[in-house]
Design a protein around this motif. Structure first.
Motif, PDB file in Angstrom:
ATOM      1  N   PHE A  27       0.857  -1.191   0.000  1.00  0.00           N
ATOM      2  CA  PHE A  27       0.000   0.000   0.000  1.00  0.00           C
ATOM      3  C   PHE A  27       0.886   1.232   0.000  1.00  0.00           C
ATOM      4  O   PHE A  27       1.716   1.415   0.902  1.00  0.00           O
ATOM      5  CB  PHE A  27      -0.925  -0.007   1.227  1.00  0.00           C
ATOM      6  N   GLU A  28       0.726   2.045  -1.016  1.00  0.00           N
ATOM      7  CA  GLU A  28       1.565   3.245  -1.184  1.00  0.00           C
ATOM      8  C   GLU A  28       0.641   4.449  -1.341  1.00  0.00           C
ATOM      9  O   GLU A  28      -0.231   4.448  -2.200  1.00  0.00           O
ATOM     10  CB  GLU A  28       2.474   3.058  -2.409  1.00  0.00           C
ATOM     11  N   LYS A  29       0.872   5.455  -0.513  1.00  0.00           N
ATOM     12  CA  LYS A  29      -0.054   6.600  -0.541  1.00  0.00           C
ATOM     13  C   LYS A  29       0.096   7.454  -1.798  1.00  0.00           C
ATOM     14  O   LYS A  29      -0.816   8.184  -2.173  1.00  0.00           O
ATOM     15  CB  LYS A  29       0.096   7.458   0.711  1.00  0.00           C
ATOM     16  N   ALA A  46      11.926   9.445  -1.286  1.00  0.00           N
ATOM     17  CA  ALA A  46      13.396   9.369  -1.205  1.00  0.00           C
ATOM     18  C   ALA A  46      13.976   8.423  -2.258  1.00  0.00           C
ATOM     19  O   ALA A  46      15.020   8.694  -2.862  1.00  0.00           O
ATOM     20  CB  ALA A  46      13.813   8.908   0.191  1.00  0.00           C
ATOM     21  N   SER A  47      13.266   7.319  -2.504  1.00  0.00           N
ATOM     22  CA  SER A  47      13.831   6.284  -3.380  1.00  0.00           C
ATOM     23  C   SER A  47      14.110   6.779  -4.794  1.00  0.00           C
ATOM     24  O   SER A  47      15.022   6.288  -5.452  1.00  0.00           O
ATOM     25  CB  SER A  47      12.894   5.075  -3.423  1.00  0.00           C
ATOM     26  N   ALA A  48      13.319   7.735  -5.276  1.00  0.00           N
ATOM     27  CA  ALA A  48      13.542   8.230  -6.637  1.00  0.00           C
ATOM     28  C   ALA A  48      14.660   9.263  -6.674  1.00  0.00           C
ATOM     29  O   ALA A  48      15.185   9.576  -7.742  1.00  0.00           O
ATOM     30  CB  ALA A  48      12.263   8.859  -7.169  1.00  0.00           C
ATOM     31  N   GLY A  79      22.081   6.751  -5.780  1.00  0.00           N
ATOM     32  CA  GLY A  79      22.237   5.372  -6.241  1.00  0.00           C
ATOM     33  C   GLY A  79      23.581   4.755  -5.922  1.00  0.00           C
ATOM     34  O   GLY A  79      23.946   3.706  -6.459  1.00  0.00           O
ATOM     35  N   GLU A  80      24.353   5.376  -5.034  1.00  0.00           N
ATOM     36  CA  GLU A  80      25.665   4.802  -4.691  1.00  0.00           C
ATOM     37  C   GLU A  80      25.487   3.503  -3.913  1.00  0.00           C
ATOM     38  O   GLU A  80      24.613   3.396  -3.046  1.00  0.00           O
ATOM     39  CB  GLU A  80      26.466   5.792  -3.841  1.00  0.00           C
ATOM     40  N   ILE A  81      26.351   2.543  -4.229  1.00  0.00           N
ATOM     41  CA  ILE A  81      26.355   1.258  -3.533  1.00  0.00           C
ATOM     42  C   ILE A  81      27.740   1.133  -2.896  1.00  0.00           C
ATOM     43  O   ILE A  81      28.725   0.830  -3.586  1.00  0.00           O
ATOM     44  CB  ILE A  81      26.111   0.084  -4.519  1.00  0.00           C
ATOM     45  N   VAL A 115      18.948   2.467  -0.694  1.00  0.00           N
ATOM     46  CA  VAL A 115      19.008   1.767  -1.979  1.00  0.00           C
ATOM     47  C   VAL A 115      20.001   0.614  -1.863  1.00  0.00           C
ATOM     48  O   VAL A 115      19.693  -0.539  -2.183  1.00  0.00           O
ATOM     49  CB  VAL A 115      19.400   2.750  -3.105  1.00  0.00           C
ATOM     50  N   MET A 116      21.188   0.931  -1.349  1.00  0.00           N
ATOM     51  CA  MET A 116      22.217  -0.118  -1.258  1.00  0.00           C
ATOM     52  C   MET A 116      21.865  -1.188  -0.223  1.00  0.00           C
ATOM     53  O   MET A 116      22.295  -2.330  -0.328  1.00  0.00           O
ATOM     54  CB  MET A 116      23.585   0.503  -0.953  1.00  0.00           C
ATOM     55  N   THR A 117      21.048  -0.812   0.782  1.00  0.00           N
ATOM     56  CA  THR A 117      20.718  -1.760   1.847  1.00  0.00           C
ATOM     57  C   THR A 117      19.478  -2.591   1.524  1.00  0.00           C
ATOM     58  O   THR A 117      19.153  -3.545   2.248  1.00  0.00           O
ATOM     59  CB  THR A 117      20.494  -0.997   3.180  1.00  0.00           C
TER      60      THR A 117
HETATM   61  C1  LIG Z   1      19.223  13.158  -2.324  1.00  0.00           C
HETATM   62  C2  LIG Z   1      19.333  11.744  -1.821  1.00  0.00           C
HETATM   63  C3  LIG Z   1      20.449  10.979  -2.149  1.00  0.00           C
HETATM   64  C4  LIG Z   1      20.534   9.645  -1.696  1.00  0.00           C
HETATM   65  N1  LIG Z   1      21.580   8.868  -2.117  1.00  0.00           N
HETATM   66  C5  LIG Z   1      21.613   7.547  -1.797  1.00  0.00           C
HETATM   67  C6  LIG Z   1      22.623   6.696  -2.323  1.00  0.00           C
HETATM   68  O1  LIG Z   1      23.508   7.134  -3.063  1.00  0.00           O
HETATM   69  N2  LIG Z   1      22.586   5.368  -1.999  1.00  0.00           N
HETATM   70  C7  LIG Z   1      21.617   4.860  -1.180  1.00  0.00           C
HETATM   71  O2  LIG Z   1      21.644   3.658  -0.906  1.00  0.00           O
HETATM   72  N3  LIG Z   1      20.650   5.645  -0.660  1.00  0.00           N
HETATM   73  C8  LIG Z   1      20.627   6.971  -0.953  1.00  0.00           C
HETATM   74  N4  LIG Z   1      19.648   7.777  -0.440  1.00  0.00           N
HETATM   75  C9  LIG Z   1      18.751   7.233   0.578  1.00  0.00           C
HETATM   76  C10 LIG Z   1      17.654   6.404  -0.029  1.00  0.00           C
HETATM   77  O3  LIG Z   1      17.005   7.139  -1.046  1.00  0.00           O
HETATM   78  C11 LIG Z   1      16.665   6.038   1.074  1.00  0.00           C
HETATM   79  O4  LIG Z   1      17.350   5.500   2.183  1.00  0.00           O
HETATM   80  C12 LIG Z   1      15.674   5.004   0.570  1.00  0.00           C
HETATM   81  O5  LIG Z   1      15.029   5.489  -0.580  1.00  0.00           O
HETATM   82  C13 LIG Z   1      14.669   4.670   1.651  1.00  0.00           C
HETATM   83  O6  LIG Z   1      13.692   3.853   1.055  1.00  0.00           O
HETATM   84  P1  LIG Z   1      12.296   3.650   1.764  1.00  0.00           P
HETATM   85  O7  LIG Z   1      11.529   2.745   0.901  1.00  0.00           O
HETATM   86  O8  LIG Z   1      12.527   3.306   3.193  1.00  0.00           O
HETATM   87  O9  LIG Z   1      11.691   5.130   1.825  1.00  0.00           O
HETATM   88  P2  LIG Z   1      10.843   5.997   0.790  1.00  0.00           P
HETATM   89  O10 LIG Z   1      11.409   6.006  -0.567  1.00  0.00           O
HETATM   90  O11 LIG Z   1      10.654   7.312   1.472  1.00  0.00           O
HETATM   91  O12 LIG Z   1       9.484   5.202   0.720  1.00  0.00           O
HETATM   92  C14 LIG Z   1       8.557   5.168   1.771  1.00  0.00           C
HETATM   93  C15 LIG Z   1       7.205   5.206   1.118  1.00  0.00           C
HETATM   94  O13 LIG Z   1       6.212   5.023   2.119  1.00  0.00           O
HETATM   95  C16 LIG Z   1       5.082   5.751   1.719  1.00  0.00           C
HETATM   96  N5  LIG Z   1       4.237   5.949   2.893  1.00  0.00           N
HETATM   97  C17 LIG Z   1       4.559   6.579   4.047  1.00  0.00           C
HETATM   98  N6  LIG Z   1       3.525   6.554   4.895  1.00  0.00           N
HETATM   99  C18 LIG Z   1       2.529   5.877   4.275  1.00  0.00           C
HETATM  100  C19 LIG Z   1       1.200   5.524   4.644  1.00  0.00           C
HETATM  101  N7  LIG Z   1       0.682   5.849   5.841  1.00  0.00           N
HETATM  102  N8  LIG Z   1       0.442   4.843   3.756  1.00  0.00           N
HETATM  103  C20 LIG Z   1       0.946   4.479   2.543  1.00  0.00           C
HETATM  104  N9  LIG Z   1       2.194   4.806   2.140  1.00  0.00           N
HETATM  105  C21 LIG Z   1       2.978   5.489   2.999  1.00  0.00           C
HETATM  106  C22 LIG Z   1       5.660   7.047   1.163  1.00  0.00           C
HETATM  107  O14 LIG Z   1       4.746   7.679   0.282  1.00  0.00           O
HETATM  108  C23 LIG Z   1       6.914   6.541   0.451  1.00  0.00           C
HETATM  109  O15 LIG Z   1       6.711   6.334  -0.935  1.00  0.00           O
HETATM  110  C24 LIG Z   1      19.526   9.107  -0.865  1.00  0.00           C
HETATM  111  C25 LIG Z   1      18.414   9.887  -0.527  1.00  0.00           C
HETATM  112  C26 LIG Z   1      18.307  11.177  -1.010  1.00  0.00           C
HETATM  113  C27 LIG Z   1      17.085  11.975  -0.648  1.00  0.00           C
END
Ligand SMILES: Cc1cc2nc3c(=O)[nH]c(=O)nc-3n(C[C@H](O)[C@H](O)[C@H](O)COP(=O)(O)OP(=O)(O)OC[C@H]3O[C@@H](n4cnc5c(N)ncnc54)[C@H](O)[C@@H]3O)c2cc1C
Length: 381
Positions: A30-32, A39-41, A45-47, A334-336
């Motif tokens: 479920f994605e809002k 953050a993911s987009a 993208g460094e690993i 991303v890397m984790t």
């Molecule tokens: C500028 C930048 C550079 C980065 N560079 C790197 C890198 O080089 N290498 C790396 O490994 N990582 C990098 N990161 C970190 C990485 O992007 C994040 O750690 C990762 O995307 C986290 O993933 P996630 O799925 O936990 O979070 P998110 O991508 O934030 O996804 C969480 C999702 O949950 C959804 N959500 C929240 N609450 C609810 C709800 N109540 N109901 C439904 N949906 C909900 C949100 O809409 C969101 O889409 C970077 C981040 C940024 C911002």
């Protein structure tokens, strides 16, 4: 009957967990908003998992092995490159000792003297540096393509993804998770995985406080006077709040400048003027061909931080049974993601993971407060 898993959040972590579980569970995500739209987009993208988990090489290698194997799946590609950290003369002895220590643990790390490093990496002007630390195994991916490829795999294994569907609450009966309350109604589930990024704390507050706070981090892309040559490495500049890597077209991506964020919902998605100035002044001091570099793009995004910079991958003892938390990725989500997916599987099934989960356990923290000092991974060594 196959057990049902509901995942809150369709970022890279929700997608990786869905892919991992879909062959064995009925999985619904479920994605809002849209998949991988937060953050993911926005990730660079460094690993760099081996350097991030030098104390736990099994964790680093688990991720590296995954990316090597997953390379070429659908549109996804993993580009492996060395990564170098610049060493100032005052830290030379310390860094030499560090390189010998980690190399003794069979990690692909070595210290290169200035002359040797300049020969290997001729775009670098190392006149202010004693040498570099070279990590032989690191790389980069396109984070959005990665998340979407994971999503396609999960969907092929019959996971379902509900976008534009906010989850309002957990459903709990007699101390056990029984499902979710979504904006479209109730959904029953035997397990819930909360992968809601920095919003995880707020979402779970009444059930189990999670020590995660939002922070904002940024990237800038520059076009050098001529495209970066083949073999240009990834790297970081200790103390300057930056890391960098080449783009496939020869541009230069530089990221970092991360700070705790008090207003994550309204935080700017643009790179700060101070960061642009810092980059414009810093880069020509250590790279040739950037005096006249063009500014291509810049952006910022919000991720979740923990007190020790490592994520929380756990089924907290005080939480309702059936709840697993995957959050607090501190700029490394991303890397984790492959490690998080394997850890969540282990927490749900009781199967051993090929690495220890202790590093990720929530009880490593004395308190669950979110009032802790933010540590920026790009500001350190
Ligand atoms: C500028 C930048 C550079 C980065 N560079 C790197 C890198 O080089 N290498 C790396 O490994 N990582 C990098 N990161 C970190 C990485 O992007 C994040 O750690 C990762 O995307 C986290 O993933 P996630 O799925 O936990 O979070 P998110 O991508 O934030 O996804 C969480 C999702 O949950 C959804 N959500 C929240 N609450 C609810 C709800 N109540 N109901 C439904 N949906 C909900 C949100 O809409 C969101 O889409 C970077 C981040 C940024 C911002």
């Amino acid at each position: 009957m196959t057990e049902r898993v509901a995942i809150v959040g369709g970022g890279v972590i929700g997608c990786a967990v869905a892919r991992e579980l879909a062959p064995d569970y009925d999985v619904e995500v479920f994605e809002k908003g849209q998949l991988a739209s937060e953050a993911s987009a926005l990730a660079a993208g460094e690993i760099t998992m081996l350097s991030s988990y030098e104390d736990e090489p099994a964790i680093g290698w688990h991720a590296v092995d995954f990316f090597r194997e997953y390379d070429g799946t659908g549109e996804f590609s993993y580009t492996e490159l060395p990564s170098i950290g610049l060493v100032t003369p005052d830290r030379e002895d310390e860094k030499r000792r560090y390189a010998s220590r980690v190399a003794a643990d069979d990690l692909p790390v070595r210290y290169l003297e200035r002359e040797e490093a300049s020969e290997a990496y001729p775009t670098f002007d190392l006149s202010d540096h004693a040498g570099v630390i070279e990590h032989g195994v690191s790389g980069f991916v396109d984070p959005y393509t990665f998340a979407i490829t994971l999503h396609h795999d999960a969907r092929d294994d019959r996971a379902t993804f509900h976008t534009d569907t906010a989850v309002h609450d957990l459903l709990v009966e007699d101390g056990e998770v029984v499902g979710l309350e979504t904006e479209d109604g109730r959904v029953e589930a035997d397990h819930v995985v909360c992968a809601a990024g920095w919003r995880t704390r707020e979402f779970l507050l009444e059930y189990t406080p999670i020590p995660v706070r939002p922070y904002r981090t940024q990237c800038i892309v520059l076009e050098p006077e001529s495209p970066l040559p083949d073999g240009f490495p990834m790297g970081w500049y200790p103390g300057e709040h930056v890391y960098f890597r080449p783009e496939h077209n020869g541009d230069f991506l530089i990221g970092g400048w991360s700070f705790a964020e008090a207003n994550p919902e309204s935080a700017s998605g643009q790179a700060d003027a101070e960061f642009r100035t810092h980059v414009a002044e810093l880069v020509p001091t250590f790279l040739e061909g950037f005096e006249e570099a063009g500014y291509v793009d810049g952006w910022a995004g919000v991720d979740g931080a923990t007190p020790d910079t490592r994520p929380i991958l756990d089924a907290p003892a005080d939480a309702p049974d059936g709840l697993v938390v995957a959050t607090g990725f501190n700029g490394r989500g991303v890397m984790t993601a492959p490690v998080a997916a394997t850890a969540v599987r282990s927490l749900l099934t009781g199967e051993d993971a090929p690495f220890s989960l202790d590093t990720f356990a929530i009880d490593r923290f004395d308190t669950r407060s979110d009032d802790f000092e933010f540590i920026s991974i790009s500001a350190g060594d």
